[in-house]
Each structure stands twice: as structure tokens, then as C-alpha cells.
Design a protein around this motif. Sequence first.
Motif, short mmCIF file in Angstrom:
data_model
loop_
_atom_site.label_atom_id
_atom_site.label_comp_id
_atom_site.label_asym_id
_atom_site.label_seq_id
_atom_site.Cartn_x
_atom_site.Cartn_y
_atom_site.Cartn_z
N ALA A 188 0.84 -1.20 0.00
CA ALA A 188 0.00 0.00 0.00
C ALA A 188 0.89 1.25 0.00
CB ALA A 188 -0.91 -0.02 1.23
N LYS A 189 2.00 1.20 0.74
CA LYS A 189 2.89 2.37 0.82
C LYS A 189 3.44 2.73 -0.57
CE LYS A 189 6.61 4.23 3.52
NZ LYS A 189 8.03 3.88 3.52
N LEU A 192 0.86 4.25 -2.77
CA LEU A 192 0.42 5.60 -2.36
C LEU A 192 1.38 6.71 -2.81
CD1 LEU A 192 -1.11 4.94 1.18
CD2 LEU A 192 -2.31 5.72 -0.86
N SER A 193 2.50 6.33 -3.45
CA SER A 193 3.41 7.42 -3.88
C SER A 193 3.25 7.66 -5.37
CB SER A 193 4.86 7.09 -3.52
OG SER A 193 5.21 5.89 -4.14
N GLY A 200 -5.72 12.34 -2.26
CA GLY A 200 -6.20 11.45 -1.20
C GLY A 200 -5.86 10.00 -1.52
N LYS A 201 -6.01 9.13 -0.49
CA LYS A 201 -5.56 7.74 -0.65
C LYS A 201 -6.34 6.99 -1.73
CE LYS A 201 -3.74 7.02 3.92
NZ LYS A 201 -3.88 6.39 5.22
N LYS A 202 -7.66 7.14 -1.73
CA LYS A 202 -8.44 6.30 -2.66
C LYS A 202 -8.09 6.62 -4.11
CE LYS A 202 -12.74 4.72 -4.43
NZ LYS A 202 -12.97 5.46 -5.67
N THR A 204 -5.45 7.89 -5.25
CA THR A 204 -4.05 7.52 -5.55
C THR A 204 -3.98 6.03 -5.91
OG1 THR A 204 -3.32 9.23 -4.03
CG2 THR A 204 -1.68 7.64 -4.71
N ILE A 205 -4.69 5.20 -5.16
CA ILE A 205 -4.70 3.76 -5.50
C ILE A 205 -5.43 3.55 -6.84
CG2 ILE A 205 -5.40 1.43 -4.76
CD1 ILE A 205 -3.21 2.75 -3.00
N GLU A 329 -10.19 -0.21 -0.12
CA GLU A 329 -10.13 -0.14 1.35
C GLU A 329 -9.42 -1.38 1.92
OE1 GLU A 329 -14.00 1.59 2.71
OE2 GLU A 329 -13.66 0.09 4.29
N LEU A 332 -5.72 -1.19 1.18
CA LEU A 332 -5.05 -0.22 2.07
C LEU A 332 -4.88 -0.79 3.48
CD1 LEU A 332 -6.70 3.15 0.93
CD2 LEU A 332 -4.29 2.52 0.72
#
Length: 385
Positions: A188-189, A192-193, A200-202, A204-205, A329, A332
Motif C-alpha cells: 500500500a505504501k 500511495l506514492s 487522497g488515498k483512494k 491515488t490507489i 479499502e 489499504l
Amino acid sequence: MKKIAVLGSTGSIGRNALQVLSCFPERFSVFGLSTNTNIKLLEEQIRQFKPKVVAIADEESFQKFPRSHDAEVLLGMDGLKRLCSDPQVDLVINALVGSVGLIPSLEALGAGKNLALANKESLVMAGELLIQTAKDKDVEILPIDSEHSAIKQCLLSGKKGEVKRIILTASGGPFLTKSKKDLKKITAKEALSHPTWEMGKKITIDSATLMNKGLEVIEAHWLFGIPSERIKVLIHPQSIVHSMVEFVDGSVIAQMSLPDMKLPIQYALFFPQRILSNNASLDLTKIGQLTFLEPNHKQFPCLHLAYQALELGGTAPTVLNAADEVAVEEFLANRIEFPDIQRIVEGTLREHQAKPAACLDDILNADKWAKRKAKELCAERKIKG
Ligand SMILES: NC(=O)c1ccc[n+]([C@@H]2O[C@H](COP(=O)([O-])OP(=O)(O)OC[C@H]3O[C@@H](n4cnc5c(N)ncnc54)[C@H](OP(=O)(O)O)[C@@H]3O)[C@@H](O)[C@H]2O)c1
């Protein structure tokens, strides 16, 4: 002076929107703000923007929130609905993430507000309903997505009947050159980059799986009334050309700028005007080269799944969106692997019998069904140990 409600003011788009609003205090005042759980930032925003109303979605955060200010504090979905339909509000910025954004979008349009929409999930789930509601109420949906803002700008170069196709660009995310085998090990890390955007996280994925581009194809279909076969996606790793429109005479109009969401936010807020701003100028000599390539559908099947859902129509895009939300979700939370996201979405879509998405209940039922099904499929794939 326009009064603005910013839903999701503590998120990436919400914070950018407030920065833009703060540059034009003579044109805009902030009427309302909202968060889910980030009450610390909400307090800071209340001190700076002095809104009349704030909404907190999460009940525990609502209970904990200090009442040391003049803003009225509302709770949950009812609070969001009241905030965005308040008679004093002129324009709603919907910067919520995920399916939770749908009801506030509908509420805002139904109350006759212009809607600056970052929450693409609303349009994916209920495009027809939102576009019809906007028409009935004679209000506008102004996209806050760099690609759709770009298309809106490019379309001004011709008439709708002269458009041959829309070309949506995609950065390709961080795993553009990874093999299928490598994708299995992605954490996940790492996902996320993002190479060119801070989001936001969602999203980005979703950018890493290319589902984000799939959602944007559906969004473009509804916003601009163009069928899916005339919407093309090109990978453009530099994120300088935000999208293009090809006209019937062969002219291709592109919109370019440095990647900064403040520009599409400002464009939506002032549309149809352009306003002087201190956004950084694009120096193409510094960028050096602009490259484009076809998306690799085998490597990133989510894009194709979104096209399929759009073609199936009815409740299929709602199901695609819901399954993706659950799968992201779970990824993550380190409960499934990166390639499982696509498997969960595909598996959920396969088991769904698409029905007409005639009313809000049809859509909410499909969303609920798909989330339950996707959770079951995630449980089957759960990473052991
Ligand atoms: N970020 C970008 O550059 C970008 C670009 C184009 C389009 N978009 C779209 O814009 C939307 C927002 O993206 P983002 O990146 O800004 O997301 P984000 O940073 O995760 O922010 C989401 C906002 O929604 C709130 N929220 C989350 N769950 C909620 C819930 N259940 N109920 C009520 N509020 C909730 C969050 O509150 P908390 O702060 O408490 O979590 C936050 O204020 C998405 O639809 C995305 O696809 C984003």
C-alpha cells in the motif's frame, strides 16, 4: 459575493479549494465546511474562514468537537444534506471521496445549486439522474477533475456536432513499467506514492490500477454526452497535457498546465470567466518532452472493466464503483494484494444482473448489494498470516 459550501474541506481537494477561495475574498465567502473525522483541521478552518455551518459525518468526532466558535454544527448525512441545500448557499463544492458523495450531489442540484464536482463517484453511480436533475433545475455541474476541466476548455473551440472524439490523458501511475509478477508484491505504501499528483488515498490507489481513468471515462460520458467508443485514453507520464478534443476536421485541441488542482478549481469557480491568478506558468523548455503511449490493458485491466460497465449501462457502473471502493479499502488495510483489486471488481460485476438505474433507490440498492458481494470476495482472497 457568492456563498460557498465546501463538502470534504479537510481533504486534498477541499484544502486546495479553500486556498483558491482565500485568494478572492471579495468574490467568495465560505458558508459551510465539512469533515468526516479530521476535527482538528476543521477547527483551524473555522478560525480562518468563519463559516456559518459545519457538518461532521462521523458521530464520535461530532460528539468530541469543541463548541468554542459561532458555527452551527450538524451531524452525519442529514447534516451534509442540510448544509448543501441551505437557501443561502450559491454554489456547492463536492470534494467528498467515494459513494458517500452521491446524496449530497443530488441534494445540491435538487435545491437548485450550481455544483462544482470533484466527487467523480457521484457521476459514475448516477450519471443520468444527476444530469437530468441539473437540467430540470437549470443549474450547472462544473467538473473539478483536471481532465474534465481540460475537455470543457477544449470544447469551446468548436460545436458539439463537430467533436470526433475525446482523448483523456492518464499519468499511468507509479507502476507503469512493472511486470504482472511485480504487481503482486506491491505494498500500500508503494502504491500511495504517485509520481505527479498529491491526492487522497483512494484516488491515488485508483490511479495506480488505472481504475481512476476508467471512472473518468464514465464521468466524461455523462458530462459531455459522448459515447464510450468516442472516448480514448492515452498514457502521458508528464501530466502536462490534461486532456484533448479531436474535431472532425482533424484538429486536436489540448489543454496544458503544470499539474496543480488549484487551476481546475479556479476554472470551475469562475466559469465562464478566466481570472488573473498567480498559478505558476508552464515552461515547456523545462519539461523537455511530452510523451504518449497506449494503456496496457493486460497489465491494468480495471480500465477495460470500466468501459464494459459503461456499455452494460443501468446499475453496472454503480456496481463497478462500489466493488472498487471496497477492494481499495481492503488493499489499504493490507488484507488483499494489489492485483486482487481488479479481481474483486471483475468478480462482483460478473455476478451482477444490470438493471435500469431509473431512480435513487435502484442505485442505492445496487451499491449496497455490490459492497456486500465485494466484501465476500475479499474475504475469500484475504492474505493469510
Ligand atoms: N485529490 C485530487 O487531486 C483529485 C483530483 C481529481 C478528482 N479528485 C476527486 O475528488 C474527490 C476527493 O478526493 P480527495 O483526494 O480530496 O480525497 P481525500 O483527501 O481523501 O478527502 C476526502 C474528504 O471527504 C471526507 N470524507 C471521507 N469519508 C467520508 C464520509 N464517510 N462521510 C463524509 N465525509 C467523508 C474526508 O474527511 P476526513 O478528512 O475526516 O477523512 C475529506 O474531507 C474524489 O472523488 C476524487 O476522485 C481528487
